[in-house]
Design an enzyme around this catalytic site. Structure first.
Site, PDB file in Angstrom:
ATOM      1  N   ALA A 100      -1.532   8.305   0.435  1.00 65.18           N
ATOM      2  CA  ALA A 100      -1.110   6.917   0.534  1.00 65.18           C
ATOM      3  C   ALA A 100       0.166   6.834   1.350  1.00 65.18           C
ATOM      4  CB  ALA A 100      -0.884   6.324  -0.858  1.00 65.18           C
ATOM      5  N   ASP A 101       0.358   5.692   1.978  1.00 63.87           N
ATOM      6  CA  ASP A 101       1.614   5.420   2.679  1.00 63.87           C
ATOM      7  C   ASP A 101       1.957   3.955   2.472  1.00 63.87           C
ATOM      8  OD1 ASP A 101       3.766   6.236   4.668  1.00 63.87           O
ATOM      9  OD2 ASP A 101       2.909   4.466   5.643  1.00 63.87           O
TER      10      ASP A 101
END
Length: 244
Positions: free
Chosen positions: A86-87
């Site tokens: 995830a970012d």
């Protein structure tokens, strides 16, 4: 649903993401990836598969692309694993506000956010094992599932003294936009439209959908996981209508 024969790896060093994922009841290990600091060329097919952004950003800043880089970096070393990455980015006026350089920079960031609404974007990438035969984009012989979640965060008006007092807590420097919802930064916020856990860094409903699409069992529903996590933090549900 039977347990997946493939181990799940969370490609993150974030304690917040580790906590949130654990509350879904899945088993996993964590491995941090430095891939976002070493951008690789982007395959044309991947660009076509990226979820559309709610506001224009440079392609290299697309959070799902950054998540893909992390997932692929870990996946190269563990070809039999399912890798989740995830970012999260804070976006204001079409500009990504990353992690502040120092306390003065953090104060400047929060001053820009004060009294306004901004967007928090979390890109997700789930890299499936080489043997997986499920729908999704294809990269290097492996399937990937991607998503992008957007929330609108409304900051209340803040005085310089309030901003300085928050930054002095010492929690700004490792957070995009210079604030953390799960800690003292909640006091800066009037309301959130959309997913609460997205603003923390891991949108639980979207993660559960991706894991289930990969054939994994997710024992705890996202709403219940969100409420359990809130209780673990000593928090009550948000005073405004929101999603987990």
């Amino acid at each position: 649903m039977p347990a997946s024969p493939h181990p799940l790896i969370l490609a993150s060093a974030s304690p917040r993401r580790r906590e949130l994922l654990a509350y879904l009841g899945v088993e996993y290990t964590c491995l941090a990836s430095p891939a976002e600091d070493h951008p690789a060329p982007v395959p044309v097919d991947l660009v076509a598969a990226l979820p559309p952004l709610p506001e224009p950003l440079p392609i290299d800043a697309h959070p799902t692309l950054v998540a893909w880089r992390k997932a692929v970096d870990i996946g190269r070393r563990y070809p039999d694993a399912i890798v989740l990455a995830a970012d999260t980015e804070v976006v204001l006026d079409g500009m990504v506000l990353g992690k502040p350089r120092d306390e003065d920079h953090a104060c400047a960031m929060i001053r820009r956010l004060a009294g306004r609404a901004h967007t928090v974007l979390t890109g997700l990438c789930l890299l499936l094992p080489q043997a997986a035969e499920r729908s999704g984009a294809l990269y290097d012989g492996r399937r990937i599932l991607v998503d992008l979640v957007a929330s609108r965060v409304h900051f209340r008006a803040l005085s310089d003294d309030e901003i300085a007092a928050y930054v002095a807590l010492g929690e700004s420097l490792d957070k995009a936009g210079g604030y953390g919802l799960q800690s003292g930064g909640a006091a800066l916020i009037d309301a959130i439209e959309g997913s609460y856990t997205n603003v923390v860094g891991l949108p639980l409903p979207a993660v559960a959908r991706l894991l289930r699409a990969a054939g994994m069992d997710v024992p705890v529903e996202p709403v219940e996981a969100y409420l359990r996590w809130l209780r673990s933090q000593g928090k009550e549900p948000a005073p405004w209508p929101t999603q987990p």
